[in-house]
Design an enzyme around this catalytic site. Structure first.
Site, PDB file in Angstrom:
ATOM      1  N   ASN A 148     -39.232   4.072   4.724  1.00 52.45           N
ATOM      2  CA  ASN A 148     -38.030   4.054   5.553  1.00 52.45           C
ATOM      3  C   ASN A 148     -37.099   2.943   5.077  1.00 52.45           C
ATOM      4  O   ASN A 148     -37.282   1.788   5.431  1.00 52.45           O
ATOM      5  CB  ASN A 148     -38.453   3.846   7.013  1.00 52.45           C
ATOM      6  CG  ASN A 148     -37.263   3.712   7.960  1.00 52.45           C
ATOM      7  OD1 ASN A 148     -36.127   3.983   7.576  1.00 52.45           O
ATOM      8  ND2 ASN A 148     -37.526   3.300   9.182  1.00 52.45           N
ATOM      9  N   GLY A 168     -43.131   4.070  12.260  1.00 52.06           N
ATOM     10  CA  GLY A 168     -43.040   3.116  11.172  1.00 52.06           C
ATOM     11  C   GLY A 168     -44.101   2.031  11.272  1.00 52.06           C
ATOM     12  O   GLY A 168     -44.377   1.523  12.357  1.00 52.06           O
ATOM     13  N   CYS A 187     -33.624   2.214   8.477  1.00 54.09           N
ATOM     14  CA  CYS A 187     -33.633   1.919   9.912  1.00 54.09           C
ATOM     15  C   CYS A 187     -32.440   1.050  10.274  1.00 54.09           C
ATOM     16  O   CYS A 187     -32.282  -0.053   9.749  1.00 54.09           O
ATOM     17  CB  CYS A 187     -34.913   1.215  10.339  1.00 54.09           C
ATOM     18  SG  CYS A 187     -34.899   0.895  12.110  1.00 54.09           S
TER      19      CYS A 187
HETATM   20  C1  FMN Z   1     -36.893   6.536  19.388  1.00 51.42           C
HETATM   21  C2  FMN Z   1     -36.784   6.777  17.915  1.00 51.42           C
HETATM   22  C3  FMN Z   1     -37.568   6.014  17.030  1.00 51.42           C
HETATM   23  C4  FMN Z   1     -37.466   6.202  15.646  1.00 51.42           C
HETATM   24  N1  FMN Z   1     -38.263   5.478  14.814  1.00 51.42           N
HETATM   25  C5  FMN Z   1     -38.213   5.686  13.472  1.00 51.42           C
HETATM   26  C6  FMN Z   1     -39.086   4.983  12.572  1.00 51.42           C
HETATM   27  O1  FMN Z   1     -39.929   4.172  12.983  1.00 51.42           O
HETATM   28  N2  FMN Z   1     -38.964   5.230  11.237  1.00 51.42           N
HETATM   29  C7  FMN Z   1     -38.075   6.157  10.740  1.00 51.42           C
HETATM   30  O2  FMN Z   1     -38.030   6.356   9.534  1.00 51.42           O
HETATM   31  N3  FMN Z   1     -37.257   6.847  11.568  1.00 51.42           N
HETATM   32  C8  FMN Z   1     -37.308   6.640  12.918  1.00 51.42           C
HETATM   33  N4  FMN Z   1     -36.476   7.365  13.751  1.00 51.42           N
HETATM   34  C9  FMN Z   1     -35.545   8.371  13.191  1.00 51.42           C
HETATM   35  C10 FMN Z   1     -36.114   9.780  13.269  1.00 51.42           C
HETATM   36  O3  FMN Z   1     -37.309   9.892  12.522  1.00 51.42           O
HETATM   37  C11 FMN Z   1     -35.093  10.823  12.766  1.00 51.42           C
HETATM   38  O4  FMN Z   1     -34.757  10.524  11.434  1.00 51.42           O
HETATM   39  C12 FMN Z   1     -33.812  10.845  13.589  1.00 51.42           C
HETATM   40  O5  FMN Z   1     -34.088  10.617  14.945  1.00 51.42           O
HETATM   41  C13 FMN Z   1     -33.026  12.146  13.459  1.00 51.42           C
HETATM   42  O6  FMN Z   1     -33.758  13.261  13.912  1.00 51.42           O
HETATM   43  P1  FMN Z   1     -33.641  13.865  15.409  1.00 51.42           P
HETATM   44  O7  FMN Z   1     -32.193  14.039  15.702  1.00 51.42           O
HETATM   45  O8  FMN Z   1     -34.416  15.143  15.371  1.00 51.42           O
HETATM   46  O9  FMN Z   1     -34.270  12.852  16.312  1.00 51.42           O
HETATM   47  C14 FMN Z   1     -36.566   7.186  15.139  1.00 51.42           C
HETATM   48  C15 FMN Z   1     -35.800   7.945  16.029  1.00 51.42           C
HETATM   49  C16 FMN Z   1     -35.890   7.765  17.400  1.00 51.42           C
HETATM   50  C17 FMN Z   1     -35.049   8.610  18.320  1.00 51.42           C
END
Ligand code: FMN
Ligand code: FAD
Ligand code: FES
Lengths: 272, 310
Positions: free
Chosen positions: B134, B53, B137
């Site tokens: 996004n 992000g 968050c």
């Molecule tokens: C450490 C971490 C940082 C994340 N940072 C963002 C972010 O900056 N912007 C965003 O839209 N989603 C962010 N997410 C969410 C992920 O993009 C994703 O939507 C979410 O983790 C579900 O997918 P997963 O289970 O495969 O991780 C973050 C997730 C994690 C674990």
């Protein structure tokens, strides 16, 4: 302090357990056949070990390299929770994968003649290779080691083999001086006049040692632990506040110049 | 393509004006800007890189500890730490531009004005192929999820960003709502080219030794395999409610998980937490998807989208 070249290649290596033995209550020594990482790992660097391939728990666990012996990595680990309990169950011949070598390890500045290594508890883990490298380079090594009791003074083999002097402190007085390792450091800074201090251990103790070194005007490097998810600089779970802003312990550390670290009491260090 | 391997699978999918060589993207915040993964991933084999992000001004993020592992997943409260859009354009974007992969920049904001300012700034960058806004968050006090849990503000952000960008616009939805389809319809009506979901589920873990929350911020976002059934359900609901493409994510660890999302209605998928477990996870999902199609006799991967039977 030289920062790691981002271009240094990180390896994903399939490794075999050669031995996994209890060293003392709650501490194990894992020996892995890991030829590619063993060839390039530097003192103070770590590997990110995949202990579980199931979905009970999924994240890797970071462990320092205690020593390298030919193709083999030695890892000293403390059994704490789910991951390290599962690690203690690994038997000879089992395979795992790891990412490594990771992070920015100990730096040995030119002209160092006498180093003081301060290890608290499992803080001895990342210092074995350092002691070996220093002594091979002709640097006189003094080790100050602290632990709750005598049999928790881990990594003694390598320290006894490489250090000119090993001083110990235990909480219960079962070996060496009774009390904290910081008391040893106070007197060794005066008696041994080291020109560099390396410290790793519980954060409150490490912080005191960095202050002692600063007061004696001796440069100091500290290895810090943070909870890590990726281990390779992508997730920002491991930040350390420094004078140059927030740095990632997994790539800019775990070893930092002590004077660059901004200690923040509001940050709860991982439990030990 | 080697004919002995069977049929040639068309792996391409389309999101707005963007054609992806395959449906596999990285999930924002789990892949930085890709450089950190270059030793493990051939970026040119990804459908797209979705960056961490980016906000207008630098954000310091939250206090530590920022993560806590939980059963089959993890909580994070990173708090959108990032150096700001100018630093992103100066440092990360030039490198990404040299990689042969579509670049989707994840846009964050504390306020509507900040979302707009970031989108406007990125609109002039030719290396940026699409924006993912996004509004979901869970880790910031102002902005973030507040915009994504209410139809009116979700619509407001989408409309305002749409007005300043001609790039493909993806809006990232929060699972922390009663009815995700309402929000999806609202952003579709304001000109979103696609929606992506799910962001993390708001969660909490407590240390029974210290009686303190495991995260310094107390609460954080749950990700990883634990959330997959929730994510698949939401993708399925949204895909039947809107006619724009859906990017599905939440707990994808392997190709079979990705198939599940596509069957539920996803046009593309994103791999997040799995990158921490296996830095080459995206490559295995790409290869596995192609292999799956071949074994099932599918000549295009998009045939799976929404194909779940009722
Ligand atoms: C450490 C971490 C940082 C994340 N940072 C963002 C972010 O900056 N912007 C965003 O839209 N989603 C962010 N997410 C969410 C992920 O993009 C994703 O939507 C979410 O983790 C579900 O997918 P997963 O289970 O495969 O991780 C973050 C997730 C994690 C674990
Ligand atoms: C760079 C680095 C090097 C390390 N080297 C060693 C070593 O050589 N020997 C050793 O015994 N330990 C070392 N640790 C700590 C070790 O990684 C943790 O003790 C271990 O991950 C605990 O896992 P668990 O599943 O048993 O504990 P749990 O508490 O069940 O773990 C849950 C989560 O917290 C993390 N975690 C828990 N405690 C710590 C901690 N103190 N530091 C970092 N992460 C933690 C785990 O990785 C996991 O993600 C190191 C940590 C770091 C960051
Ligand atoms: S552990 Fe992911 S950035 Fe350090």
């Amino acid at each position: 302090m030289t920062l790691p070249a981002e271009t240094e290649r990180k390896l994903l290596e399939r490794v075999t357990v050669l031995a996994n033995d209890r060293v003392t209550e709650g501490v194990g020594l894992l020996v892995l056949e890991s030829p590619r990482v063993a060839r390039v790992v530097r003192p103070g660097q770590f590997v990110h070990l995949r202990i579980s391939t199931g979905t009970d728990f999924v994240l890797r666990r970071p462990f320092s390299i205690h020593r390298v012996e030919e193709d083999r990595l030695h890892i000293l680990y403390q059994v704490l929770g789910t991951g390290t309990r599962a690690l203690a169950e690994k038997r000879r011949g089992e395979e795992m994968d790891l990412i490594g070598p990771l992070g920015h390890g100990w730096h040995i500045p030119d002209g160092v003649a006498h180093a003081l290594l301060v290890a608290g508890g499992l803080g001895a883990a990342p210092m074995g290779m350092l002691a070996e490298e220093l002594s091979a380079a002709g640097v006189a090594v003094t080790v100050a080691q602290g632990a709750p009791c005598a049999d928790r003074l881990v990594g003694r083999g390598v320290f006894d083999a490489t250090a000119r002097r090993v001083e110990t402190a235990t909480d219960d007085g079962s070996e060496g001086q009774r009390g904290f390792v910081t008391a040893l450091v106070e007197s060794l800074l005066v008696s041994d006049r080291p020109d560099i201090v390396y410290v790793c251990g519980p954060e409150p103790m490490a912080r005191i040692v960095t202050a002692q070194a600063a007061a004696a005007s001796v440069p100091c490097q500290v290895s810090l632990e943070r909870l890590m998810a990726c281990g390779i600089g992508a997730c920002l779970s491991c930040v350390v506040t420094t004078r140059d802003g927030q740095r990632r312990a997994c790539v800019d550390g775990p070893v930092f110049d002590a004077e660059s670290v901004v200690w923040d009491t509001s940050e709860i260090p991982p439990k030990h | 393509m080697d004919s002995s391997k069977g049929i040639n699978v068309d792996m391409r999918v389309r999101i707005g004006a963007l054609e992806l060589r395959n449906p596999v993207m990285t999930a924002s915040g789990t892949f930085a800007s890709g450089k950190e993964y270059a030793d493990f991933v051939d970026l040119s084999r990804l459908g797209a890189v979705v960056t961490k992000g980016v906000s207008m001004k630098p954000w310091a993020g939250n206090a530590s500890p920022r993560i806590a592992e939980t059963a089959s997943g993890m909580l994070n409260s990173i708090g959108l730490q990032n150096p700001g859009v100018e630093a992103f354009c100066a440092k990360d974007l030039p490198w990404l531009a040299t990689q042969d992969v579509p670049v989707i920049v994840n846009v964050s904001g504390h306020s509507l004005a900040e979302y707009v300012a970031v989108a406007e700034r990125l609109d002039s960058e030719s290396a940026v192929d699409a924006l993912e806004v996004n509004i979901s968050c869970p880790n910031v006090d102002e902005g973030g999820m507040a915009f994504g849990t209410d139809c009116t503000s979700a619509a407001d952000v989408t409309r305002a960003v749409r007005a300043v960008t001609s790039k493909t616009l993806i809006v990232k939805l929060s699972p922390n709502v009663t009815d995700v389809t309402e929000i999806a319809r609202a952003v579709e009506a304001e000109g979103a080219d696609a929606v992506s979901l799910i962001n993390t589920l708001l969660g909490m873990a407590i240390d029974t030794d210290t009686w303190k929350p495991k995260l310094a911020r107390s609460v954080g976002g749950l990700s990883g395999p634990a959330i997959k059934p929730v994510a698949v359900r939401m993708v399925w609901q949204v895909a039947s409610a809107v006619s724009i493409p859906v990017v599905g994510m939440g707990g994808i660890m392997n190709a079979e998980d990705a198939v599940e999302f596509m069957l539920a209605g996803a046009t593309a998928v994103a791999v997040g937490t799995a990158n921490f477990v296996d830095p080459g996870a995206t490559m295995r999902v790409v290869d596995g998807l192609e292999q799956y199609c071949r074994l099932r006799g599918l000549d295009r991967v998009s045939a799976m989208t929404g194909a779940v039977s009722r």
